[in-house]
Design a protein around this motif. Structure first.
Motif, PDB file in Angstrom:
ATOM      1  N   MET A 150      35.313  37.047  41.374  1.00 18.49           N
ATOM      2  CA  MET A 150      34.289  38.012  40.287  1.00 18.49           C
ATOM      3  C   MET A 150      35.628  38.428  39.746  1.00 18.49           C
ATOM      4  SD  MET A 150      31.491  38.153  40.734  1.00 18.49           S
ATOM      5  CE  MET A 150      30.766  39.430  40.511  1.00 18.49           C
ATOM      6  N   LEU A 151      36.935  38.863  40.546  1.00 12.59           N
ATOM      7  CA  LEU A 151      37.792  40.064  39.628  1.00 12.59           C
ATOM      8  C   LEU A 151      38.605  38.461  38.286  1.00 12.59           C
ATOM      9  CD1 LEU A 151      39.676  41.770  39.933  1.00 12.59           C
ATOM     10  CD2 LEU A 151      41.093  41.211  41.539  1.00 12.59           C
TER      11      LEU A 151
ATOM     12  N   LEU B 175      35.834  39.183  35.673  1.00 13.67           N
ATOM     13  CA  LEU B 175      36.478  40.356  35.264  1.00 13.67           C
ATOM     14  C   LEU B 175      37.170  40.556  34.295  1.00 13.67           C
ATOM     15  CD1 LEU B 175      34.828  43.442  35.387  1.00 13.67           C
ATOM     16  CD2 LEU B 175      36.102  44.145  37.277  1.00 13.67           C
TER      17      LEU B 175
ATOM     18  N   SER C 298      36.914  41.118  30.043  1.00  7.55           N
ATOM     19  CA  SER C 298      37.812  42.609  29.289  1.00  7.55           C
ATOM     20  C   SER C 298      39.771  42.157  29.130  1.00  7.55           C
ATOM     21  CB  SER C 298      37.573  43.544  30.911  1.00  7.55           C
ATOM     22  OG  SER C 298      38.632  42.901  31.568  1.00  7.55           O
TER      23      SER C 298
END
Length: 136
Positions: free
Chosen positions: A42-43, A46, A50
């Motif tokens: 998930m990190l 993300l 971004s």
């Protein structure tokens, strides 16, 4: 070929222990490892989504920081520490806390950088003031 060892029904050669223990020991739960792996994925997602926005903020932050610090240092003749506080007043967003400034007194340049995102240099000339170097 008789070995002299007798096995009970359900036992197999090489198993040791009490005569009714034919089931293997249960492995411990791996939920913590799986949770950590899911969090890392998930990190990474993300960060991947971004990254472009962070890079653009880094370019803007370093450009502004280099320009203001160059003018502060070589036009106003202030110390670089004072110039760092002036750049910090601008509140440049998420990358502002990562911004670092360095100067080269011989070439009269100030370089602002955000690690892994962007770096920008402004040079001073008496006839034209502080100018940013071209972006890559």
């Amino acid at each position: 070929m008789a070995t002299g060892t007798s096995y009970r029904t359900g036992d197999s050669p090489g198993t040791e222990g009490k005569p009714g223990d034919s089931y293997p020991v249960r492995q411990p739960s791996r939920w913590l490892r799986n949770l950590v792996l899911i969090a890392l994925v998930m990190l990474a997602l993300l960060l991947a989504f971004s990254w472009r926005g962070l890079r653009q903020e880094g370019i803007v932050s370093t450009s502004y920081g280099a320009q203001v610090a160059c003018a502060c240092r070589f036009v106003s003749r202030q110390e670089l520490g004072t110039c760092k506080s002036r750049v910090a007043l601008a509140q440049l967003g998420r990358t502002a806390s990562l911004l670092s400034l360095s100067e080269d007194a011989e070439t009269r340049t100030v370089t602002a950088s955000v690690p892994l995102l962007a770096s920008q240099t402004a040079s001073f000339a008496p006839d034209r003031g502080c100018q940013l170097e071209a972006w890559n």
